[in-house]
Structures are given as C-alpha cells and as structure tokens.
Design an enzyme around this catalytic site. Structure first.
Site, short mmCIF file in Angstrom:
data_model
loop_
_atom_site.label_atom_id
_atom_site.label_comp_id
_atom_site.label_asym_id
_atom_site.label_seq_id
_atom_site.Cartn_x
_atom_site.Cartn_y
_atom_site.Cartn_z
N ASP A 120 0.85 -1.29 0.00
CA ASP A 120 0.09 0.16 0.05
C ASP A 120 0.93 1.22 0.03
OD1 ASP A 120 -1.81 2.13 0.82
OD2 ASP A 120 -2.30 1.15 2.39
N LYS A 164 2.71 11.43 -3.50
CA LYS A 164 1.37 10.74 -4.23
C LYS A 164 0.93 11.77 -5.02
CE LYS A 164 -1.76 6.94 -3.44
NZ LYS A 164 -2.31 6.03 -2.57
N GLU A 193 -7.28 0.48 -4.78
CA GLU A 193 -7.21 0.33 -3.26
C GLU A 193 -8.52 -0.15 -2.63
OE1 GLU A 193 -6.10 4.46 -2.25
OE2 GLU A 193 -3.89 4.01 -3.09
N ASP A 242 -13.35 5.62 2.51
CA ASP A 242 -11.78 5.56 2.94
C ASP A 242 -11.42 6.98 3.55
OD1 ASP A 242 -9.05 5.67 3.03
OD2 ASP A 242 -8.52 4.91 1.08
#
Ligand code: AMP
Length: 614
Positions: free
Chosen positions: A18, A80, A179, A201
């Site tokens: 991850d 990211k 994800e 999330d």
C-alpha cells in the site's frame, strides 16, 4: 495452428504494498490469512516522507518525518499527489507544500532540493525501497515482485508512474490494484459472491469513496467521489485551535507562527482525538515550557459537534458516488472502512445511518489495503488456486483473417495474465507484408467486432502463398494491457502493437456486445460459413492451377479440369451464394478425384492443407 498454454505461475514470493499518501506498508499471505510486515520496532507503517539532508544522507520514513519542521524545504511528503501528473496539473497542489516543485523537462514536475531535481517517481521509489527492505528483513528473504495499490481514480499516467517508481526501486510490479478492491478483499469479499460494495476511505489528508460491483468474480469500479483535502488532519486542526486558545496569555498569532508550538499542539490535538474515539471525555495538560501550559477538557459531544460539518461533507460524496453509479443506497450490500479516521465513532454512526447498514469493522482500517494487496499477490504468485477470478477478459480478442472473419485467440472470461500463440501464413504468392487487425468481441465477422488496432508485418521474403510461418502472439498482462506480436519464423522479422482492450468499454457495452453475439449467432454462423467456403474455393482454384502446370495430363483431362476451375472462378467472381459455391467445389473435387494419376488431387489436397493452416 498451435495454441500455447499460458505461462506457468511463478513460484516467487510476491508481497502486497500500500503506497499511501501519508503512510506505506507491505503485507504478505503465507497460509490462509495475510499479515503485515513490521520493522524491527514492530511498526508496520512507514511514513511516506523522504528527507534529502544537507549532509548528503537521504532519510526515509519516521526519521524523515521527524525533520519536517527542521528542514521543511528538503523534506518531501504527500508525493503521491504529484506522481504521474504534469507540472501544470500540480501547480495548485504545489502551493500547499513547503518544498519547491518546479517544471522540468517535457513539462514534468520536479522537486527542487538545493540544486538537485528529483522526479516524484524517484521520491516514491525511495519509499518503496524502504518498504521492500522492511519486508525482506521481516521475511528473511529477497522480495522482487509486488502488487501495488493506487486510488481507483488514478489515470493511466499515474498508474504507469507508480510502476516506474517500483522499477526504480528494483521491484517488479506484477499488478497495479485499485485500493478499494484491495480493501474489499481484505474484508473477505473475494468475488465468490456477486454484490455491490461501498468502500469509505477516510485517512489523514484525503477522502475517497468508491462503489464496487462484483459480478462473476470481477471487481468493477462503478463510481468514485471524494475530497483530496479532507481527513483526520482537519479534525486535528479543530482541536488544535481549541488548545491554542487555551494557552495562557495573549499574542496567539506569534504562537501560531512558531513551528515548534504548532508541532506540539498538532500532536496533542491528534492524541486528544484518538482518545475521544474510545472515551466520552479527554483531558489535556500540554506543557510548552516558557511558552506556557494549555489545560483543557474536551467531551466527545463537543468534538462531534465541531467535526459534524466535515463528516457531512464525506456523506455528501457518498451520496454522489451512489448516484453516479446509477444506484440507490439500498442497493449497497456491504460497507467497508479504510483509513485511520474511520475509527471516529461519529463517522461510523453517520455512515451507518445514511446507508442503513452497519459497516464491516473487523479489519484494522490502516492495514486493510495492504492486506488485500497481499491476497491478490498470493493469487498472482500462483499459490491460491481457489475461485478468485479477480480480472478476466470481458470480450474475446482475435485477429481478422482472410475474407473478414475473426479468428479468436483469447476467449472471453480467460483470467489474466494470459498468452496465446497461433500460426498464420500468407494468402498470396510473393506476399512480403501482412496486415494484422486486432478485434474485440464475440461476433464472427470483423466488421461486427470492435477494432482495437492495426499493424503491419513487413520484410517477409517472397514465397509461395501458405509457406511463410507467422506466429502471432496475444499477451494480456496483469494490468489488462494487450501486446500483440507477429514473427515470421524463417527470417525472424517481427512487429507488434500494444493496446488496452477494456479501454472505454463500460459494463453495459460489454453486456450489449455479448447479447448481440447471441442474437446474431445464426446469421453470424451463416456468414462465417460463407467466408470459410469462399476461402476454400479460392484455395482450390489456386492449388489446381499450380498442379495443372506441374502435371503432364492427357489433353482431354486437362480440358475437363480447366473447365471445372473456370466454372468455380466464375462463381467466385459473381458473388454466388453458398449452395452454388459448394456445388462448384464439389464439381472440381469430382473431376480431380476421377483422374487416374492422382497428381492433381494430391496437389489440391496439399494446397488445401496449407490454406487451412493460415
Ligand atoms: P491513514 O492516512 O489511513 O493512515 O489515517 C491516518 C489518520 O487516522 C490520522 O489523521 C490519524 O490521526 C487518524 N486516526 C488513527 N487512529 C485513530 C483513532 N483511534 N481515532 C481517530 N482517528 C484516528
């Protein structure tokens, strides 16, 4: 024609990674359950932070995070947010970051640290290297391959950049996995049962909601929504404001600009918040030395009142995603939680009230994505042969052959990765190039399928038709990318093309193409039969003419064969129907078969055999 089986599954160790905005971690499945890999201190999470120290060291993870305040312009976090995007696209994002982001070659963003320029991929690679090192130490063996997760909304460039980062880190990225799909897998939703899953999330700085549809073992992202700047950090900020206000004395503005006070206050705020997840009230006494001591008590009710508008924003996104997926809330079968901030009781409660279903809570929301990636990694490593069909080819893939028919090489519902090779040849004497058209669909004719791409194989030495042996290989990799290569056996000349077969196709389109193929099955069959017959007739004409030139037959027999060939040629030229063509072929077969010296019939048989191999 020969069809090669898919390559055997690799016995290598494959981990799940991850690669998060705030934290990264690895997990592996050995046996039934996956588990996260921890460093020597027992910590699974590596802060996704890289510090380029002035002394030349490059620090990663916790050591780098500790230097964020001291070396703000040399400590890279949230990279990211920059990966796989152009400098223009990240302009607004970069203004929020304390380090410098500049435009480099080809308009790509570069992180400027002193005179050095680092690509976001190179920074991500540093994080991946650390995660890999932790995994290798925990497993006491080298890790070369991984499944790496990305947000469902990452585009091709962002996915490719993530793969590039992996390659830089010496990791063979076998699969980029969404994800939310990984999270669903971690919660035991493994595709054996059809259903619709809502993945919520809420991390430290980002919020994502995805709606997944699971059908026949395939996970499909129906819709996503979210807020790239909403998360637990915002909850902390609300508490931090209260702590600052509780500091004795005036001049809060100077305190707010003091990075060390801010750091301490933020950390205290996060601690308060975390305690409020399990207690109804939390007390704080924050001693800042000469800067004073802040004392305060916060009740859960006060905290909830403060964060309620933020939680509501996430729920608005949930509703939007459900609507975009063309669904209504009762259609959701499972709710899955990801991200540390989903531990906040108000978040769970509001979400349950909205969806009308209790979310699954039996997996640590910080670890769920890595655990799911590990499950997928295990499947790709070939260790899990249960019914987990994570990705299948939705529609068959093939090439156009003589007369406009489609020869399917990879059939629909084949699991990926997969590879098939078949041999083809030329249709005309002296042909030095072959055009290959790649089609997707279930129908028999190229015109009714979807054209994915074309390429040409050149440089074939002139040979009689049917003699060149051209191996065409269809390889669909784990990310669904199709590579087609054609190679002529004798000369080794090769050409190829790469396409993404599912690109732009929605589930509905796939279904429509499927239904079309069923509906048109009869007419398609007839059309295909006509094409095959025409090809056969043409081959017979060519083969018989060649044989006639070779064989020394008495004139009357030569004349009889000529007549039958001419008749068949006339039928071919005159768009004759299938029955007439068939009769023409039969007539020609009859005259060649009755010739005592079977020179011709054997030549025809040979020519036909070659034709069939094409
Ligand atoms: P993630 O980005 O998924 O690692 O989530 C990190 C966020 O989760 C941070 O804002 C943490 O403060 C928050 N978090 C972690 N544990 C808890 C908890 N027990 N209660 C509330 N928030 C938490």
């Amino acid at each position: 024609m020969t069809a090669a089986p898919p390559p055997p599954p690799s016995p290598r160790l494959v981990v799940g990674i991850d690669l998060g905005t705030t934290n990264s971690l690895a997990a592996v499945r050995a046996g039934k359950l996956p588990h996260v890999l921890r460093d020597r201190d027992g910590q699974p999470l590596v802060p996704s932070v890289v510090c380029y120290h002035p002394d030349g060291r490059v620090l990663v993870g916790r050591e780098a995070k500790a230097l964020r305040l001291e070396l703000p312009d040399r400590t890279v976090f949230s990279v990211k947010r920059l990966v796989g995007r152009s400098a223009r696209e990240v302009e607004a994002e970069a203004t929020r970051l304390p380090y410098r982001v500049v435009a480099g070659e080809r308009g790509l963003p570069r992180i400027a640290i002193g005179d050095a320029r680092h690509s976001p991929e190179a920074v991500s690679a540093r994080i991946l290297q650390r995660v890999k090192a932790i995994a290798e130490e925990a497993l006491a063996q080298p890790v070369q391959a991984a499944v790496i997760t990305v947000p469902a909304w990452f585009d091709d460039a962002q996915r490719q950049a993530t793969k590039d980062a992996a390659a830089l880190a010496g990791i063979d990225c076998l699969r980029i996995l969404n994800e939310p799909t990984a999270a669903a897998l971690a919660y035991g939703i493994d595709g054996k049962k059809d259903g619709t899953v809502l993945v919520y999330d809420l991390g430290g700085g980002t919020f994502d909601v995805s709606i997944l549809r699971i059908e026949d073992g395939v996970f499909r992202v129906l819709a996503t929504a979210g807020d790239t700047h909403l998360g637990g950090d915002d909850f902390d900020q609300l508490l931090a404001d209260r702590i600052l206000a509780a500091l004795p004395g005036a001049v809060p503005a100077t305190r707010q600009s003091d990075p060390f006070v801010l750091q301490a206050v933020r950390a205290a705020a996060e601690g308060l918040k975390i305690r409020l997840s399990s207690a109804n009230e939390a007390e704080l006494a924050l001693d800042l030395g000469p800067r004073g001591t802040a004392r305060l008590t916060v009740t859960r009710a006060e905290f909830e009142a403060a964060i309620a508008p933020l939680v509501q924003r996430t729920l608005d996104c949930v509703q939007r995603a459900v609507k975009d997926a063309g669904l209504r809330l009762p259609a959701i079968d499972d709710v899955v939680l990801v991200g540390g901030s989903t531990r906040v009781p108000l978040v769970r409660e509001r979400l349950r009230n909205l969806v009308g279903k209790a979310p699954h809570t039996d997996v640590d929301p910080d670890l769920a994505v890595a655990l799911g990636a590990a499950i997928q990694a295990d499947v790709l490593a070939g260790n899990d042969r249960s019914l987990l069909l994570l990705d299948v080819i939705p529609l068959s893939l093939g090439i156009e052959t003589l007369g406009g028919a489609v020869q399917k090489l990879i059939l629909r519902n084949s699991t990926i990765p997969t590879s098939v090779t078949e041999e083809f040849s030329t249709g005309v004497d002296g042909q030095t190039s072959v055009d290959l058209s790649i089609h997707q669909g279930e129908r028999e004719l190229a015109a009714d399928c979807r054209l994915l791409g074309r390429f040409q194989l050149r440089g074939i030495p002139p040979m009689p038709a049917g003699l060149p042996r051209i191996a065409v290989t269809f390889l669909v990799d784990a990310d669904g990318v199709l590579r087609v290569t054609a190679r002529e056996h004798r000369t080794g000349v090769e050409a190829g093309i790469q396409v993404v077969p599912t690109f732009g196709l929605s589930r509905d389109e796939v279904r429509r193409m499927m239904l079309d193929s069923i509906e048109h099955a009869q007419t398609d069959y007839v059309a295909r039969e006509a094409i095959d017959l025409r090809n056969k007739a043409e081959a017979m004409v060519r083969g018989t003419r060649k044989a006639l030139a070779l064989a020394e037959l008495p004139p009357d027999q030569t004349w009889a064969v000529h007549k039958a060939v001419k008749a068949l040629e006339a039928l071919l030229a005159g768009a004759a129907d299938t029955a007439a063509l068939k009769a023409g072929c039969d007539a020609l077969t009859e005259v060649t078969a009755t010739i005592a010296d079977d020179v011709i019939s054997s030549a025809v048989t040979k020519a036909l055999r070659e034709e069939e191999r094409r």
